[in-house]
Write an enzyme that holds these catalytic residues in place. Structure first.
Site, PDB file in Angstrom:
ATOM      1  N   GLU B  49       0.808  -1.224   0.000  1.00  0.00           N
ATOM      2  CA  GLU B  49       0.000   0.000   0.000  1.00  0.00           C
ATOM      3  C   GLU B  49       0.844   1.278   0.000  1.00  0.00           C
ATOM      4  O   GLU B  49       0.394   2.330  -0.448  1.00  0.00           O
ATOM      5  CB  GLU B  49      -0.966   0.020   1.178  1.00  0.00           C
ATOM      6  CG  GLU B  49      -2.092  -0.998   1.072  1.00  0.00           C
ATOM      7  CD  GLU B  49      -1.743  -2.359   1.639  1.00  0.00           C
ATOM      8  OE1 GLU B  49      -0.548  -2.605   1.929  1.00  0.00           O
ATOM      9  OE2 GLU B  49      -2.658  -3.186   1.806  1.00  0.00           O
ATOM     10  N   LYS B 161     -17.610  -0.778   6.379  1.00  0.00           N
ATOM     11  CA  LYS B 161     -18.037  -1.797   5.427  1.00  0.00           C
ATOM     12  C   LYS B 161     -19.555  -1.842   5.233  1.00  0.00           C
ATOM     13  O   LYS B 161     -20.042  -1.994   4.105  1.00  0.00           O
ATOM     14  CB  LYS B 161     -17.534  -3.169   5.888  1.00  0.00           C
ATOM     15  CG  LYS B 161     -17.814  -4.265   4.864  1.00  0.00           C
ATOM     16  CD  LYS B 161     -17.080  -5.551   5.215  1.00  0.00           C
ATOM     17  CE  LYS B 161     -17.294  -6.587   4.109  1.00  0.00           C
ATOM     18  NZ  LYS B 161     -16.582  -7.834   4.373  1.00  0.00           N
ATOM     19  N   MET B 488      24.120   8.996   2.328  1.00  0.00           N
ATOM     20  CA  MET B 488      23.980  10.292   2.993  1.00  0.00           C
ATOM     21  C   MET B 488      24.311  10.175   4.474  1.00  0.00           C
ATOM     22  O   MET B 488      24.936  11.059   5.056  1.00  0.00           O
ATOM     23  CB  MET B 488      22.556  10.832   2.782  1.00  0.00           C
ATOM     24  CG  MET B 488      22.342  12.230   3.309  1.00  0.00           C
ATOM     25  SD  MET B 488      23.506  13.415   2.599  1.00  0.00           S
ATOM     26  CE  MET B 488      22.547  14.056   1.234  1.00  0.00           C
TER      27      MET B 488
HETATM   28  C1  LIG Z   1      12.311   5.812   5.372  1.00  0.00           C
HETATM   29  C2  LIG Z   1      13.595   6.473   5.728  1.00  0.00           C
HETATM   30  N1  LIG Z   1      14.432   5.909   6.616  1.00  0.00           N
HETATM   31  C3  LIG Z   1      15.609   6.501   6.915  1.00  0.00           C
HETATM   32  C4  LIG Z   1      15.956   7.700   6.349  1.00  0.00           C
HETATM   33  C5  LIG Z   1      17.279   8.375   6.701  1.00  0.00           C
HETATM   34  N2  LIG Z   1      18.129   8.445   5.508  1.00  0.00           N
HETATM   35  C6  LIG Z   1      18.230   9.553   4.740  1.00  0.00           C
HETATM   36  S1  LIG Z   1      19.196   9.340   3.410  1.00  0.00           S
HETATM   37  C7  LIG Z   1      19.554   7.752   3.844  1.00  0.00           C
HETATM   38  C8  LIG Z   1      20.463   6.897   3.009  1.00  0.00           C
HETATM   39  C9  LIG Z   1      19.848   6.577   1.712  1.00  0.00           C
HETATM   40  O1  LIG Z   1      20.638   5.578   1.109  1.00  0.00           O
HETATM   41  P1  LIG Z   1      20.608   5.319  -0.432  1.00  0.00           P
HETATM   42  O2  LIG Z   1      19.215   5.116  -0.886  1.00  0.00           O
HETATM   43  O3  LIG Z   1      21.572   4.249  -0.758  1.00  0.00           O
HETATM   44  O4  LIG Z   1      21.051   6.726  -1.035  1.00  0.00           O
HETATM   45  P2  LIG Z   1      22.517   7.406  -1.054  1.00  0.00           P
HETATM   46  O5  LIG Z   1      22.519   8.423   0.036  1.00  0.00           O
HETATM   47  O6  LIG Z   1      23.532   6.338  -0.835  1.00  0.00           O
HETATM   48  O7  LIG Z   1      22.592   8.035  -2.393  1.00  0.00           O
HETATM   49  C10 LIG Z   1      18.912   7.414   5.031  1.00  0.00           C
HETATM   50  C11 LIG Z   1      19.018   6.110   5.708  1.00  0.00           C
HETATM   51  C12 LIG Z   1      15.028   8.271   5.454  1.00  0.00           C
HETATM   52  N3  LIG Z   1      15.248   9.462   4.879  1.00  0.00           N
HETATM   53  N4  LIG Z   1      13.874   7.638   5.135  1.00  0.00           N
END
Ligand SMILES: Cc1ncc(C[n+]2csc(CCOP(=O)(O)OP(=O)(O)O)c2C)c(N)n1
Ligand SMILES: [Mg+2]
Lengths: 182, 591
Positions: B49, B161, B488
């Site tokens: 969802e 429902k 990040m």
């Molecule tokens: C649902 C969710 N959980 C945790 C975070 C915290 N967070 C922000 S960026 C990130 C890393 C994202 O990793 P990736 O998709 O590999 O992107 P990259 O930064 O490596 O390009 C995290 C864990 C978030 N923004 N959203």
């Protein structure tokens, strides 16, 4: 309007007309908690128009500016009108119920105090008196203060309710702050 | 005409012009799924969802029309909470219909009962539990009205429902369709603003004509108000430079000489610094988000503020405006242009802004967005991948992104030329947004090429929706910038936690993205060296009968620059090391 020692106004009274529907009070309460606003007191009741209820909310504006509180409230779809009631231009009332210790030594003093304030005795037992007082919130404050030394066993105040004062010369100083929301 | 609640609900959606909805059925919403078989509305069956919610958002971002999602009670409803909150933060028009247990079971902890309106109260613009079948047409009509007018946002309708179940007497109603007047009468407390106050608009025009160092701060509200043309007219008439926030990318063309690009935490140096030194910010549909302002007290300290927003509560929420105008951005900008023309006709002239313009172009020359080219044999530079992609797709391609470093690089390195070509999760920062959002965007704009730039972490959160895309023949393209990290977070640990990497490593080859893509019916490609970049992109662009996933193995050490550390003043913006060194050598001070 309550004033802090520094002279700043701390409490403001908002009279809020809302649609009389399930969940509206929860929406208002939720907004206050979600945005970190403090409610000092809240009274809710139906109005002359069965479709509407009136909330009288006394807000603590030290936590956030009144303008933000009003604007965020106004965004709630079920909020119809918000009026800030200036104490100089409104009538305010509150009801207090208190059960007070009143043994034979002090009973006379409690009775006298209640008479002076034009309160009423609602119930009597050997050691206790239940009294009520309706009046301006500051008068109710004073009464509560003076009762304290006798020993208050139980206390319930309704919170403030208020309406705009009728206006003799047509120059209303009422500030209707509800505008248009999105 | 007598009908049952389920028929009325679907008919009401048809009356609202809904052409597609995203959802997944279950017990409580079952009766509503039956009339879908007889409706022209296309239903897209998602695999989770959350996917339905983000698809509805992507559809709304790309088309401007409200996205519609429908799910069952309990877990169906809780699974869509994230997209609802996402839509709330980014003011995305969306209508979500959730099933609910029968009215007589509400409050009894019945199977799959949850307090959906309670849970979503603070993340919807409005929500409503319908209790009588006869209210269905009215509530649906109101929901679309509220979701799409004023400041747009998600509206949730919770449907017990019994009022939609044809076997239940509660579900009978006489069909009607409320008129505009009836809708207005049913919403006595809802009056979205439209036109701005003319006196305030006139004062804004005067401030603009008095300013020496003005900057237009354009936010997502420009796109919501369909005000991109008006914005361009204002900028060109006044010669004022424009920054476009993360939510407003595309609202003003990146190749325009007055465009300064994105401001904020990872904004480019000139956009950030021009705002800091400005004597006037004209904020249009922007909300002074902390990712833009940095430390609020130190933000644009010398600037007067003109703030236009359709939501009166935004005016003064973060920064007190000198002139605040509550109104629809497009209407207000058009009035503002009129007022400026009138003042000009009366001989009012702006001061000489040539020094300001040359200061700006000086910054642009010294601190363009840049990265250090890869050394032979190194992993791919993510920025380079984006540059290749940017040059290989039609200029009206819709670009979606997840959340993380890849999102910032996508926003920085793309050249947006048209409004509604950038779909991302700004306010909530929801990992997993891009794949479903891209699917929704492609459904709304089948004529456009749609690329999702995703992180390896994000991809793993919602990738299963590519099964939906394959099954429904929605040919989106996904570029995974696989840096094997929650990049990040890794960047913050490197910079602010002494390179102590805690729980951020993901592995480059677990999962095997190519096999995973193939298992979902997509074409899967892997790119490891620079020579492979272009052929893979070309191949992906040629495929139009199924989704494509291209995995790019990128350098995990690469960081996003410029950067303003959280909570710091925008004056302390850090440019990439190679620019900082150059500055140091020439002794210019990298402010
Ligand atoms: C649902 C969710 N959980 C945790 C975070 C915290 N967070 C922000 S960026 C990130 C890393 C994202 O990793 P990736 O998709 O590999 O992107 P990259 O930064 O490596 O390009 C995290 C864990 C978030 N923004 N959203
Ligand atoms: Mg990553």
């Amino acid at each position: 309007m309550d004033v802090t020692p520094g002279g700043a106004v701390r409490h403001h009274t908002l009279s809020v007309l809302v649609e009389n529907r399930p969940g509206v009070l929860a929406r208002v309460a939720n907004l206050f908690s979600r945005r970190g606003y403090n409610i000092f007191s809240l009274a809710v009741a139906p109005t002359e128009d069965e479709r509407l209820s009136r909330l009288t909310i006394v807000v603590d504006v030290e936590s956030s500016p009144l303008e933000q509180i009003v604007k965020q409230l106004d965004k709630l779809v079920n909020v119809v009108q918000i009026t800030e009631l200036d104490p100089r231009d409104s009538v305010e009332r509150e009801l207090l119920l208190a059960t007070v210790q009143a043994d034979p030594d002090t009973r006379g003093q409690v009775l006298e105090l209640t008479q002076i304030f034009e309160g009423r005795i609602l119930a009597v037992s050997h050691e206790l008196l239940t009294v009520s007082l309706e009046g301006h919130p500051t008068k109710v404050d004073d009464f509560e203060q003076l009762l304290r030394p006798f020993g208050i066993v139980e206390l319930q105040r309704t919170g403030r309710v208020a309406l705009a004062r009728l206006d003799r010369d047509g120059d209303s100083r009422l500030r209707s702050v509800s505008g248009r929301a999105s | 005409m007598e009908m049952n609640g389920a028929q009325a609900l679907i008919k009401a959606l048809e009356m609202e012009g809904v052409e597609v909805m995203f959802g997944l059925p279950g017990g409580a919403i079952l009766p509503v799924y039956d009339p879908i078989l007889d409706s022209p509305i296309r239903h897209i069956l998602v695999r989770h969802e959350q996917g339905a919610g983000h698809m509805a958002e992507g559809y709304a971002h790309a088309t401007g029309r409200p996205g519609v999602a429908m799910v069952t009670s309990g877990p169906g409803a809780t699974n869509i909470v994230t997209p609802i909150c996402d839509a709330y933060m980014d003011s995305v028009p969306m209508v979500v219909i959730t099933g609910q247990v029968g009215t007589s079971s509400i409050g009894t902890d019945a199977f799959q009962e949850c307090d959906t309106t309670g849970i979503t109260r603070s993340i919807t613009k409005h929500n409503e539990l319908i209790t009588r079948a006869e209210d269905i047409p009215r509530v649906v009509r109101e929901a679309f009205h509220i979701a799409t007018t004023g400041r747009p946002g998600p509206v949730l309708i919770d449907v017990p429902k019994d009022i939609v179940d044809p076997k239940h007497p509660h579900s009978k109603l006489d069909w009607y369709w409320p008129s505009d007047d009836e809708v207005a009468a049913g919403l006595p407390g809802y009056h979205p603003v439209t036109t701005g106050d003319p006196t305030a608009i006139r004062r804004a025009a005067e401030l603009i004509l008095r300013s020496e160092r003005p900057v237009i701060y354009a936010g997502g509200g420009i796109l919501k108000a369909r005000a991109a043309d008006a914005l361009r007219e204002l900028a060109e008439l006044t010669g004022i430079h424009v920054v476009t926030t993360l939510m407003a990318r595309g609202a003003f063309p990146d190749d325009h000489e007055l465009c300064l690009g994105m401001p904020g935490m990872h904004g480019n140096y000139t956009a950030v610094t021009a705002m800091q030194r400005a004597d006037l910010l004209v904020a249009l549909g922007a909300r002074f988000d902390d990712r833009v302002t940095g430390k609020v007290d130190a933000f644009a300290p010398g600037a007067k503020i003109v703030h236009v927003d359709v939501d009166p509560a935004e005016l003064g929420k973060v920064r007190r405006p000198d002139v605040g105008i509550a109104g629809d951005c497009r209407l207000v900008i058009e009035e503002l242009v009129e007022a400026l023309r009138e003042l000009a006709a009366h001989g009012v002239e702006a001061p000489d802004r040539r020094p300001w313009r040359s200061t700006i172009s000086g910054w642009q020359e010294r601190f363009p967005l840049s990265y250090e080219p890869p050394v032979e044999g190194d992993a791919l530079k993510p920025q380079m991948v984006l540059e290749h992609l940017r040059e290989s797709v039609p200029e009206d391609t819709i670009l979606c992104s997840g959340v993380g470093q890849h999102q910032m690089w996508a926003s920085q390195y793309w050249r947006f030329r048209h409004p509604y070509t950038w779909v991302n999760s700004g306010g909530l920062g929801t990992m997993g947004f891009s794949v479903p959002a891209a699917i929704g965007a492609k459904v709304g704009r089948p004529d456009r090429m749609v690329w999702a730039v995703d992180g390896d972490g994000c991809f793993q959160m919602t990738a299963q929706e590519l099964v939906t895309a394959t099954a429904e023949r929605i040919p989106v393209k996904v570029a995974i910038l696989n840096n094997a990290y929650l990049g990040m977070v890794r960047q913050w640990q490197e910079m602010f936690y002494d390179e102590r990497y805690s729980e951020v490593y993901l592995s480059p080859d677990l999962p095997d993205y190519v096999k995973w893509a193939e298992a979902m019916g997509c074409v899967g490609l892997r790119v490891e060296s620079p020579e492979e970049i272009q052929p893979a992109i070309d191949k992906a662009n040629e495929i139009d009968d199924r989704p494509v996933v291209v995995e790019f193995r990128t350098d995990s050490r690469e960081k996003v620059f410029p950067m303003v550390a959280a909570g710091q003043s925008n004056d302390s913006i850090q440019v990439p090391p190679h620019q900082a060194d150059a500055t140091h050598r020439t002794g210019e001070g990298g402010r």
